[in-house]
Design an enzyme around this catalytic site. Structure first.
Site, PDB file in Angstrom:
ATOM      1  N   CYS B  89      23.957 -11.962   6.677  1.00 61.16           N
ATOM      2  CA  CYS B  89      24.213 -13.395   6.530  1.00 61.16           C
ATOM      3  C   CYS B  89      23.099 -14.098   5.756  1.00 61.16           C
ATOM      4  CB  CYS B  89      24.396 -14.050   7.892  1.00 61.16           C
ATOM      5  SG  CYS B  89      25.722 -13.309   8.845  1.00 61.16           S
ATOM      6  N   HIS B 338      30.956 -21.007   7.608  1.00 63.25           N
ATOM      7  CA  HIS B 338      30.011 -19.925   7.343  1.00 63.25           C
ATOM      8  C   HIS B 338      30.650 -18.809   6.524  1.00 63.25           C
ATOM      9  CE1 HIS B 338      26.804 -17.127   7.683  1.00 63.25           C
ATOM     10  NE2 HIS B 338      27.072 -16.628   8.878  1.00 63.25           N
TER      11      HIS B 338
END
Lengths: 482, 390
Positions: B89, B338
């Site tokens: 991420c 996200h």
């Protein structure tokens, strides 16, 4: 002359119980097994391999025998997860037996458990092996709506060696009749010719009588199975011998298949009565197999039995795979049979690597110490006990066939230091999820971790420490679980 | 200062969300066009000499190799060099970091950083599992582990030690949804209440649906250049003054402690040193709030408050717009969304707008120094970047 005998016995019964009343509710009018009120049921993550590992682990603990002390493993079951592939090899891998240990698989008949003990005793007496482990485990079921639908689940493991407290004496075998119970190739459930009186009086009683008559000297009691309690009483009366005192117990766990007669024997041997008994396996239409056993002192025995919990008929069918939900999408991982999976199989026997420099233990094994960076690490088997460091109950999770929620967490292994070492990640099993807390004692147990292309993936889960099951008074002599 | 100086001169992103209307290429081109547009007539795409592409899950969701050509082809950027970065991420911020190093080295004058992730071509559950696949060793990550588990395990320990409550976590969700409601590019723009968070469906106890960021499609882009050239492209460049990257273990069971994360602490310390600032100098921060508890961890890991004081610091209003150090004015991952590979780049877009005073309804008044905090996996990697109004 060298004798062979039973050095110790471990038993395991999974916690699930299906009340027979549940069957009666859904199949009114179908006769259930005589004198049985509930049957034990393997969990979603259990099978004969994992149950066999539990019983083996118990007997190894109570006798103090290490994996390296076992020369031969005999595995008997009618419900192997594989039609082809050695269940014995799966158990041996989990226990960490030496690769040189012999493996024998006996499958397809409930006579297999007693036959395995006879074969083990023969091998020990012949001096071919010093110590054999006999693992007998079953979780059978009959076709829905039949009198044999509800069968139990459980396992027994025995160590057979020279100079053991329970000496195995004469053995016998008797072939008789044509089958009234059979499972066709490719079928998952037992078929049954529905005439239980003929089965009992025409097939079972004659075979057991003949097998006992062939034993010399005639035993004082008999542990016979797999049979329901009512049928066992009939057999005892017919052959004129006392039973083994396990009737009350069998009434709540049911027919354990090939493990049945040995399970019945376990309670008796642990009391060290000094009497000669006979352990008899009977299979209608195949016949009977028997061995005599004489215990002068109590045989070390341990019964592993997590607290039982009832399940309903729907869950029973889910566990059996009869009712199956959609399989969730799988993460992209290498095939369970791939070289990568095989390389990591060191974990099958819970191997860890200990840093020579700082003493930190890493499970699974690491090449470089996570704490000090040391490059010199030695393989060893990790401790099985520990405490919960952190955990989470997950409601959205892609595991199959276990239903959500499931808990996953980190466990600090007992007695292990290290800042980053000494801990394992694990899914929790058989636990009351609401009762999990930080610091709770757990033990690592061998379980099914899903399947891939029909191949079972086994590994370790954490379970809240087993509280010794309460056994019926007749078997109170057996050792308590850890 | 990174080398002789690196500045951000353009930033753009597409609206984050479940973009059933847009594919990977559509999202990438959308962010590129938005970034170019932000530079007006003075930014010619042909001046961009090289690019860094951040995509995390390409192989797992698209089932095809993501390479530099995955950017070069849809943008018609070829034959210029494109490097693909994958660092869980944190890939977006790491792409910014590496692009900045290339500029600082003097090899290139103007470069593009583009992060893009197309997650909702598969069901949310399958996407979750794909993420799990990238996070750790494929066999030893415990069966049944999921993305929320990686942060929920901290929450269990922090709650057990009495450091945070369930309500403290819910307050993070409430704050970030309030912020996101002001951001036209955010996915979840509806404010929520503490009661709604607590009553939402449990996902990974103690986290519920409204404690978790949504599975999101999106893309974001920034253009970096040598600071001495920045005025060619814009009157209001933002200098990228520091970057820190740190790693930690891949596994939960080799974490030394729960309730704090070593990698973000180290990455932030390196970035503060490079920028020559203290945590107290930061005016606005975009934090990696993939789950509510992650933002509470970040307050302490980044030194915004003392250890053990995250809940009190939040409850005092410090992290809200108008507070002492507004965190996630964009809505953060919880509200804005996200899209894994795009997140770090989108965080920097928000800081770019905040430092230029272009953040409209969600503007943090007088912001001069902004920070992005981008965590990968279970905290196994973290990148902290710091920017300053020139």
């Amino acid at each position: 002359m060298t004798t062979a005998g039973i050095q110790g016995i471990g038993t395991y019964v999974p916690p699930g119980r299906l009340p027979v009343s549940e069957l009666r509710r859904h199949w009114p009018g179908v006769a259930g097994p005589g004198g049985v009120t509930s049957v034990s049921v393997a969990g979603f993550d259990e099978d004969v391999v994992t149950m066999g590992v539990e019983a083996s682990d118990a007997v190894m603990a109570v006798t103090g025998i290490e994996a390296g002390d076992i020369d031969l493993l005999l595995m008997a079951t009618c419900s192997s997860p594989y039609a082809e592939h050695s269940a014995a090899a799966e158990v041996a891998r989990a226990l960490g037996l030496a690769p040189t240990a012999g493996l024998v698989d006996l499958a397809g008949s409930v006579l297999g458990g007693v036959q395995a003990v006879i074969a083990a005793a023969d091998a020990v007496r012949a001096g071919r092996v010093g110590r054999a482990l006999v693992v007998v485990s079953d979780c059978r079921r009959g076709r829905p709506g039949t009198a044999v639908e509800a069968l139990g689940a459980g396992s027994v493991a025995l160590v057979v060696s020279r100079d053991a407290p329970a000496v195995i004496g004469a053995t016998s075998s008797w072939r008789h009749g044509v089958p009234t119970r059979w499972r066709p190739d490719g079928a998952n459930a037992l078929h049954h010719y529905d005439d239980t009186r003929y089965e009992l009086l025409g097939l079972v009683v004659p075979a057991v009588s003949a097998a006992l008559d062939a034993l010399d000297p005639r035993p004082a009691f008999t542990a016979v199975g797999p049979l329901d309690p009512r049928s066992r009483s009939t057999v005892h009366r017919a052959v004129g011998l006392d039973g083994d005192g396990s009737a009350a117990e069998m009434a709540v766990i049911g027919d354990l298949g090939s493990a049945g007669p040995l399970f019945a024997l376990a309670g008796h041997l642990s009391s060290g009565s000094g009497e000669t008994g006979a352990c008899v396996a009977v299979e209608p239409g195949s016949g009977a197999a028997a061995f005599a056993v004489h215990a002068t002192v109590a045989v070390p025995a341990v019964d592993r039995r997590p607290a039982s919990a009832n399940i309903d008929y729907i869950e029973y069918l889910q566990r059996a795979g009869v009712l199956e939900g959609p399989v969730p999408p799988a993460p992209i991982v290498p095939h369970a049979a791939s070289p990568g999976a095989a390389r990591d199989d060191a974990g099958g026997s819970l191997a860890g690597s200990r840093c020579v420099a700082c003493g930190s233990l890493h499970v699974p094994p690491r090449r470089v110490c996570a704490d000090c960076g040391g490059l010199d690490l030695a393989l060893e088997r990790a401790p099985r006990e520990g405490r919960v460091v952190t955990f989470n109950v997950q409601h959205v999770v892609a595991v199959h066939p276990e239903p959500a929620p499931v808990a996953v967490g980190v466990v600090r292994l007992e007695g292990e230091g290290g800042e980053r070492g000494g801990q394992v990640s694990a899914m929790f099993c058989d636990s009351d999820l609401g009762a999990l807390v930080v610091g709770a004692p757990v033990e690592l147990v061998y379980r099914r971790l899903g399947t891939e292309d029909g191949l079972v993936k086994y590994g370790w889960k954490a379970r809240a420490v087993v509280v010794a099951g309460t056994r019926p008074p007749a078997a109170a002599g057996m050792g308590a679980g850890r | 200062m990174i080398g002789p100086g690196v500045s951000i001169v353009a930033a753009g992103m597409v609206r984050f969300g479940e973009r059933f209307d847009a594919g990977y290429e559509d999202l990438a081109v959308g962010a590129w066009r938005a970034a170019l547009a932000s530079g007006g007539d003075r930014l010619d795409g042909e001046r961009v000499e090289a690019a860094w592409l951040s995509t995390a899950l390409g192989g797992l969701i698209r089932r095809e190799a993501v390479t530099g050509a995955s950017l070069a082809d849809p943008l018609r950027f070829y034959p210029r060099p494109v490097t693909r970065i994958e660092n869980a991420c944190a890939g977006g911020s790491d792409a910014v970091r590496n692009a900045a190093f290339a500029v600082a080295s003097g090899v290139y004058d103007v470069v593009l950083v583009l992060g893009v992730e197309k997650m909702r071509d598969v069901p949310t559950r399958a996407s979750l599992i794909a993420q799990r696949g990238t996070m750790s060793h494929l066999w030893w990550h415990p069966r049944g582990a999921t993305s929320p588990y990686l942060f929920a395990q901290h929450a269990t320990v922090m709650m057990d030690e009495g450091l945070i409550t369930r309500e403290d976590m819910a307050l993070v969700s409430v704050k970030n949804h309030d912020h996101g409601a002001l951001n036209p590019n955010a996915f979840m723009r509806k404010p929520v209440t503490v009661e709604q968070v607590l009553a939402s469906a449990p996902v990974c106890e103690p986290l519920s649906v409204l404690d978790c960021c949504p599975t999101t499609d999106g893309a974001a882009a920034v253009v970096l250049c040598r600071s001495d050239l920045a005025q060619q492209f814009t009157d209001a460049p933002v200098e990228l003054v520091a970057t820190g990257l740190a790693t930690d273990t891949m596994y939960s069971h080799t974490k030394p402690v729960f309730g704090r994360q070593p990698a973000p602490t180290r990455a932030a310390a390196d970035a503060y040193r490079m920028a020559g600032i203290d945590p107290g100098d930061v005016d606005v921060a975009e934090l990696h709030d993939c789950f509510t508890v992650a933002e509470l961890l970040a307050y302490e890991d980044l030194g915004f408050c003392e250890r053990g004081k995250a809940a009190a610091w939040l409850r005092a209003g410090n992290a809200a717009i108008g507070g002492a150090l507004p965190c996630n004015p964009s809505g953060g991952l919880l509200s804005k969304g996200h899209p894994i590979g795009a997140t770090g780049v989108a965080q920097l877009c928000e800081i770019f707008w905040q430092l230029r005073g272009e953040a409209a309804d969600r503007q943090v008044d007088g912001a001069r120094i902004g920070l992005t905090h981008n965590v990968g996996g279970n905290g196994q990697v973290c990148c902290v970047n710091i920017a300053r109004r020139s």
